[in-house]
Structure formats: structure tokens, C-alpha cells
Design a protein around this motif. Sequence first.
Motif, PDB file in Angstrom:
ATOM      1  N   PHE A   1       0.316   0.605  -7.244  1.00 43.46           N
ATOM      2  CA  PHE A   1       1.166   1.511  -6.467  1.00 43.46           C
ATOM      3  C   PHE A   1       2.547   0.881  -6.311  1.00 43.46           C
ATOM      4  N   VAL A   2       3.568   1.728  -6.247  1.00 46.46           N
ATOM      5  CA  VAL A   2       4.938   1.277  -5.995  1.00 46.46           C
ATOM      6  C   VAL A   2       5.505   2.117  -4.851  1.00 46.46           C
ATOM      7  N   TYR A   3       6.046   1.422  -3.817  1.00 50.65           N
ATOM      8  CA  TYR A   3       6.630   2.114  -2.661  1.00 50.65           C
ATOM      9  C   TYR A   3       8.055   1.620  -2.431  1.00 50.65           C
ATOM     10  N   LEU A   4       8.901   2.553  -2.062  1.00 54.28           N
ATOM     11  CA  LEU A   4      10.271   2.250  -1.652  1.00 54.28           C
ATOM     12  C   LEU A   4      10.281   2.096  -0.132  1.00 54.28           C
ATOM     13  N   VAL A   5      10.658   0.901   0.354  1.00 49.94           N
ATOM     14  CA  VAL A   5      10.515   0.558   1.776  1.00 49.94           C
ATOM     15  C   VAL A   5      11.836  -0.007   2.284  1.00 49.94           C
ATOM     16  N   ALA A   6      12.208   0.365   3.489  1.00 54.80           N
ATOM     17  CA  ALA A   6      13.393  -0.205   4.137  1.00 54.80           C
ATOM     18  C   ALA A   6      13.119  -1.645   4.534  1.00 54.80           C
ATOM     19  N   ALA A   7      14.034  -2.552   4.205  1.00 57.97           N
ATOM     20  CA  ALA A   7      13.839  -3.967   4.506  1.00 57.97           C
ATOM     21  C   ALA A   7      13.728  -4.201   6.007  1.00 57.97           C
ATOM     22  N   SER A   8      14.411  -3.370   6.801  1.00 53.40           N
ATOM     23  CA  SER A   8      14.355  -3.525   8.258  1.00 53.40           C
ATOM     24  C   SER A   8      12.983  -3.192   8.825  1.00 53.40           C
ATOM     25  N   ASP A   9      12.189  -2.426   8.095  1.00 54.87           N
ATOM     26  CA  ASP A   9      10.854  -2.055   8.569  1.00 54.87           C
ATOM     27  C   ASP A   9       9.776  -3.028   8.113  1.00 54.87           C
ATOM     28  N   LEU A  10      10.137  -3.987   7.284  1.00 55.09           N
ATOM     29  CA  LEU A  10       9.121  -4.847   6.672  1.00 55.09           C
ATOM     30  C   LEU A  10       8.404  -5.704   7.707  1.00 55.09           C
ATOM     31  N   ASN A  11       9.150  -6.266   8.672  1.00 61.33           N
ATOM     32  CA  ASN A  11       8.520  -7.130   9.671  1.00 61.33           C
ATOM     33  C   ASN A  11       7.497  -6.367  10.505  1.00 61.33           C
ATOM     34  N   SER A  12       7.842  -5.163  10.916  1.00 64.75           N
ATOM     35  CA  SER A  12       6.905  -4.373  11.720  1.00 64.75           C
ATOM     36  C   SER A  12       5.674  -3.975  10.904  1.00 64.75           C
ATOM     37  N   LEU A  13       5.881  -3.701   9.641  1.00 68.64           N
ATOM     38  CA  LEU A  13       4.740  -3.347   8.782  1.00 68.64           C
ATOM     39  C   LEU A  13       3.807  -4.534   8.588  1.00 68.64           C
ATOM     40  N   GLU A  14       4.383  -5.735   8.494  1.00 67.58           N
ATOM     41  CA  GLU A  14       3.560  -6.936   8.306  1.00 67.58           C
ATOM     42  C   GLU A  14       2.817  -7.313   9.585  1.00 67.58           C
ATOM     43  N   SER A  15       3.422  -7.067  10.734  1.00 65.61           N
ATOM     44  CA  SER A  15       2.783  -7.447  12.007  1.00 65.61           C
ATOM     45  C   SER A  15       1.702  -6.465  12.443  1.00 65.61           C
ATOM     46  N   ASP A  16       1.748  -5.255  11.939  1.00 70.17           N
ATOM     47  CA  ASP A  16       0.743  -4.257  12.303  1.00 70.17           C
ATOM     48  C   ASP A  16      -0.521  -4.503  11.469  1.00 70.17           C
ATOM     49  N   SER A  17      -1.592  -4.922  12.131  1.00 65.95           N
ATOM     50  CA  SER A  17      -2.845  -5.277  11.438  1.00 65.95           C
ATOM     51  C   SER A  17      -3.943  -4.240  11.644  1.00 65.95           C
ATOM     52  N   SER A  18      -3.587  -3.038  12.008  1.00 67.87           N
ATOM     53  CA  SER A  18      -4.606  -2.016  12.280  1.00 67.87           C
ATOM     54  C   SER A  18      -5.397  -1.655  11.019  1.00 67.87           C
ATOM     55  N   VAL A  19      -4.778  -1.793   9.856  1.00 62.59           N
ATOM     56  CA  VAL A  19      -5.484  -1.428   8.620  1.00 62.59           C
ATOM     57  C   VAL A  19      -6.600  -2.415   8.281  1.00 62.59           C
ATOM     58  N   LEU A  20      -6.594  -3.593   8.937  1.00 61.06           N
ATOM     59  CA  LEU A  20      -7.640  -4.572   8.652  1.00 61.06           C
ATOM     60  C   LEU A  20      -9.011  -4.079   9.084  1.00 61.06           C
ATOM     61  N   GLU A  21      -9.045  -3.070   9.935  1.00 59.38           N
ATOM     62  CA  GLU A  21     -10.324  -2.548  10.400  1.00 59.38           C
ATOM     63  C   GLU A  21     -10.956  -1.574   9.406  1.00 59.38           C
ATOM     64  N   ILE A  22     -10.227  -1.221   8.357  1.00 53.37           N
ATOM     65  CA  ILE A  22     -10.762  -0.295   7.349  1.00 53.37           C
ATOM     66  C   ILE A  22     -11.877  -0.988   6.580  1.00 53.37           C
ATOM     67  N   SER A  23     -13.015  -0.369   6.539  1.00 55.04           N
ATOM     68  CA  SER A  23     -14.185  -0.988   5.903  1.00 55.04           C
ATOM     69  C   SER A  23     -14.363  -0.556   4.452  1.00 55.04           C
TER      70      SER A  23
END
Length: 714
Positions: free
Chosen positions: A197-219
Amino acid sequence: MRRSKQDFIYAIKYPVREYQKFQDYRHRQIQDEPTSLSPGLWSRLHPSLRQSYKFCLAGVASVWIMCFVFTIWVAVSRAAHKAEAGLVYILRTGSCATIQEINFWIHLLINILATGLYSVSSFVMQRLAAPTREDVDKAHSAKVSVRIGSLAMSNLGVLGRKRWAVFMSLVASSFPIHLVSNSLIVYSTTNAEWSSFVYLVAASDLNSLESDSSVLEISNPRQYNQLVPADIDNSTQSVQYIIHQKPPLLHLTIKDCIGTFGSGSDETWSDVLVLYNHETIYKDGEQNLKAPSIPGDSSFTKTKDSYLPDRSSVPWSWMCGAYSHECDVQTILQNDTWTIDQTIVTECRARKLPDSCELNVSLAIMILVLICITCKFVCIILAISIGRSQALLTIGDAIASFLQDPDKVWLHDQPPYTSRRKMVMVEMKDAFGTSTIFGLVCLSLAWSFFAFTFQQTRTAYTNSGTKFDFGTMLRFGFGKMPTLWTQKLRTLVLAYADAKNPAVSYTSGASLANLPQIALSAFYLLFNNYISRLFVAFELRSFSTRRRGLRVSQPAKDTKQRGAHFLQIPLRYGLLNMAIFTLLHTILSQTLFLRRVYAIYPQSFDDPNDIGKELISMIGYSPVSCFALAIVLSVLVASGIIMGLIPIDWRFPDTSGSSLAISAACHPPEGTQNTQQGEVRWGVMKKKAHNIVQCSFSLLPVRPPEVGERITIF
């Protein structure tokens, strides 16, 4: 119109009529000899025959032992573990460059052994089809000639039922030997780009995306063609899922990112996050630029090639935007900035997966190879037991037999002698014609396939806006498949019906890819027969120019007789012929092959070694190997044609190996004995009347016949 209809009916009925005549002749003339497996059989063979059969049995037995030991090792060794259904095992894993090189050398060794087995079979078949003096006398009484010194279809009429069965068993186990042996070993590569997959992401949003660990609960684990849709319902969560997966994303500069993904040749890089610092035209935050190119199970259109990734568009088109169909990477590199849909890219993050290829072996095909070799070994033993000890295997055997006991059945005068300076192709037109026609057919198919694949590959690259020429093709490398292909090439060549069936995808795909090996094996038999006939002609011609001993299969002690060549031709030429066809078989195995690709993707948030994979099987092709095959085959066919165009003064009345012509030349003067044991020469022994001379092989002084003289044999 009526004549055309008659000719058409005649042509239709001709094969049936000739086959019936052949069967009638066999039933009228042939009687099977009793099969003997007594211990004294071996000792009764002539030492030269024992030596030849020892070589054949030892060669076949050695290959069988090697294959048997290898099969047992694969089945019980811990080093070789099972890869999937269908008795497919993994021999070795490692870098793709190393595995591909090992695969080439293994196929070269396989084809050396297979060509050796094929040559042994050719010798035994010639031995079985060689007529005895009794067979020749019966054929002459029916005004039929048999061929001496080469494997000819006309000689099959002298085979009894047992020898016929052994002969056909050898044929059945010989023709597919290159097919099954080249299908044995296949290397499997990996491709991380297909499932990325390839996504276009704002660099300013990268830190918040990395700190959000809610997806770790996906089984639910990630699939090869999609992120888990049941748990991920928007692009933000998809980006978080990609960020937290292992191995981690690596930082790449703009230049490195463009150079890595713009080439389309590196298959180890997976997911990409393209970062920007300016406001984007998209209001939804993260933008998906690329999804996996492999169709999912939800495809509405199910065709033979629906499981293959669509490579009609370039894999780097996302570098120009989500809706871009053409993307010139060189233009991007030349610009000062990298812009995607009016958004300036500052850097990118990408995941690199391990470069791990496999060398696979099919135990099912290995068992089939063992069956073929076992059948060949048994056939050789049966050939020894039912073979005729006094068979006329060589021209020298026939001359020696007729000199010792001249033919009394088919006596005739020869037409006026002419010094025939003819081209080889005219003198032996049947052997030259069959070999040349079949070779030209194979050559036209090779060049046609190369032209088709080159044109389709160029079309695929041209449509993507990428330059493609002959130099670009050569940079692919030997045995390597291009990154892009057209829909037409995908449907006609790459896809096959059983590719998604794990039980048979390996065996069916490898067998389909190696089917041309059978045609190449048939060409070897025809070309070898042509070369054998040529050396038989030279052998006969030599007796009209100088004295020499006969070359026989069973030379008598204390005589001038010489031993026969193994395959009727000198060893150096026989080895050269085997080497050329070994090379051709090896190149062909790198031209069309079973390509097994694992679409790999990360599956874990913790373990970087937890890599998921989905096997995609296809019939691979290599334009470079196909070009090399066409070149080598062109040289071989051209060499055969050039040899056929050489004019030679034949001198001897007939050089085709006909038993009638040989018998007519073997009537030595009355009272001479043991002519066949000395150094003989063919020529005029005495003049009977005006322009009538008697010619024969003789120990006495002889001269060549003059033009216009009529030759008589008594």
C-alpha cells in the motif's frame, strides 16, 4: 478436378496403406527369437559388445543411484522440509541472486545427465534395430533394402515383437527425460510490491499517527491483497496499521525513494508513506495512492488469468498521483521538486522485507524420473538378452558379412559409372531433409516466440511511458522475467488452469513450461541420425581412395579390423553434438519455466520475522534466454545446411547405407579367402569386356572405375 480428388484420396489413404504393408512384411518375415537370461549369456558376447553394454549399464545405474539417494535424502532429511501440498519440498533458502545462480548450474548438470541417458538409449535402439544377415537376405528376397549404420524407420520392419516392445519402451522413456528432469527443480522468488500500500500523509500528522496504538488491538491478521476491512474502516486507521507493523518503516530521501521505486525492478520494498509539508487538495487527510495489484477473491470476473497481478500499467504510477496512468520517472528526477497531485513531497518512509528465495523440488516428479531411468535400465538388460549377437551394426559389419558370404539373391548390374560430385544434401536427401525441415520448424518457433515476447514487453513498457529497446532487454539478465507484461501475454503465456490448485500447480506448471523439451529431444535424434549418415558415407568413400581395415562392432583378433565408434561417429564429434544439445536444453529451461512468486507482506506488530506469503504460480519467460536459444539453434541449423551444400566427389556407387548397394560391392575374386580381415580397397579388379568392369572390395591391387564404365558383380 477429378485428378485432384484422386490425389487427395491417395494422400489420405497412403499412411494406412503403408502401415498395412509394413505389418504384412513383419508378420511374413519376422520370427521372435527366444529370450535368454542365462548366466552364460554375458560371457558369450564379444568383448567389444560387453564393453559397450558395460558403459551403458554403468552410466544408467550411476544416474539411477544418484537420483535414488537424492530422493531418499529429500524425503527424510530435516534440511529439506515440505513447502506445500503436492509433495513439493524446499531444498535451500537464501538471496534471490544466489538461488537463481544455483538453479542454473543444477539445470546444466541435469541436462548433462539427461543427454547422456538419451545417447545411451540411442545406442541401444540402434543395436536393437540393426538387422542380421538373415534379416537382410529375407529383405533382399522380397526386393526390399534395409539401412546399415544408422537408425532408420525402414529398419523397424526387422524387429520381432519382443524387440519392438523393448524398442518402443526405450523411446517412451527417452523422449520425456528432458521434460521431467527439467521440471524437477524450480526456484521460487518473492515480491513485496504486489501486496503493498502507498499513502500520502502530512508530515505534521506523523507523530500523532505513531503515538496512537489503538490498532494494536486488532486480532485479525493482514491479508496479501488487503488490510483487514472488518476492523479498518478509514484511511487514518490504515496508515496507523502500516506504521505499527514490523519490520519498521525506514527513512528514505527524495532521491533514494524515486530511485528505489521508479525502477520497478526491486521487489523487496513493501508499504510506503509519502510525506508532505504543505496543504493538500484532499480534505480527508491521508490519501491512498496505491493498493495491492493482486485481485482479491471478490473479483466478479473469473478467468484463467484472474489470479495474476495486472502489470499492464507501471507499478510506479502512484509517484505521479492516484489517478495518473503515465508517469515518467526520469522527468521527476530531473525536476527540483517531486510533486504528487499538486502536493510537494519532502520525504518518504518505506518498509523493506527480507530477500528470501527458495529452491524447490517435486518429489512426485523425482519418482517419475526414477521410473523412467528404471525402465531404461530394464530395457538395456532385455536388449542384451534378446539382441542378436551377429547384428550388422556398422557399415564394416555389412561389408565383412558380404565379403565372407556374397549375396546370391539380389544380383544386378549397376548403371554406367559416373564420378558423382554432388552436394551432401542431394546424396542423402532423406536424412538431410528430415533434420533440416524439423530444425527449421523449431527455429521458426524460437524466433517467433522471441519476436512475440519482445513486442509484447515493449508494448507494456511503451504504454507506461518507459523507453524499451534491445539494450533494455539485455539488462534484464539471463533467465529473468520482465517486470511488466501485457494482458495478451498474461492470457496466452503466463496463466494456466491449475495454478491455484496447490496439489498439482507445481507438476502441471513445470510440465507445461518444459513441453518444448520434447521437440528438442526429437530434433537431437534426427540431427544425430543425419551426422551418423554423413560419417557412414565418408567411411564408404574412404575405401575408394585408400586401403584400410574394416570398422566392425566385433573386431577379430590378429586382423586389420578396427573397432566401431560408440554412436557410429568419432568420439570428439559425438561429444560436441551432445554438448551443443545439452546447452540448448539448458537455455530452453531458462527460456520457459515455472515461475513461483510469493507475494509477501508483514503480519505482526511485534515480530519482524513474521512474514505472510501467498503463492502465485505462472509460466515465466525470459526474452534474453529466448534470444540466446534462437541464436544457438540458428547456428546449429545453419551448420547442418552448410554441410549439406558442400560438394563431394563420392566415387562409391551409393553412400546411403543401402544393404543392396553394399552387397553389390562385395564380390571378391573367386579363390580369395578372409578378405574381410585385411586392409581392403574398393575398385576395379578386372575388365570383363568393352566398358564392362568388375568392382569389389579386395585385398588385391585395384583402380577406381572410369566414367562411362558399366560395373558388374560377377
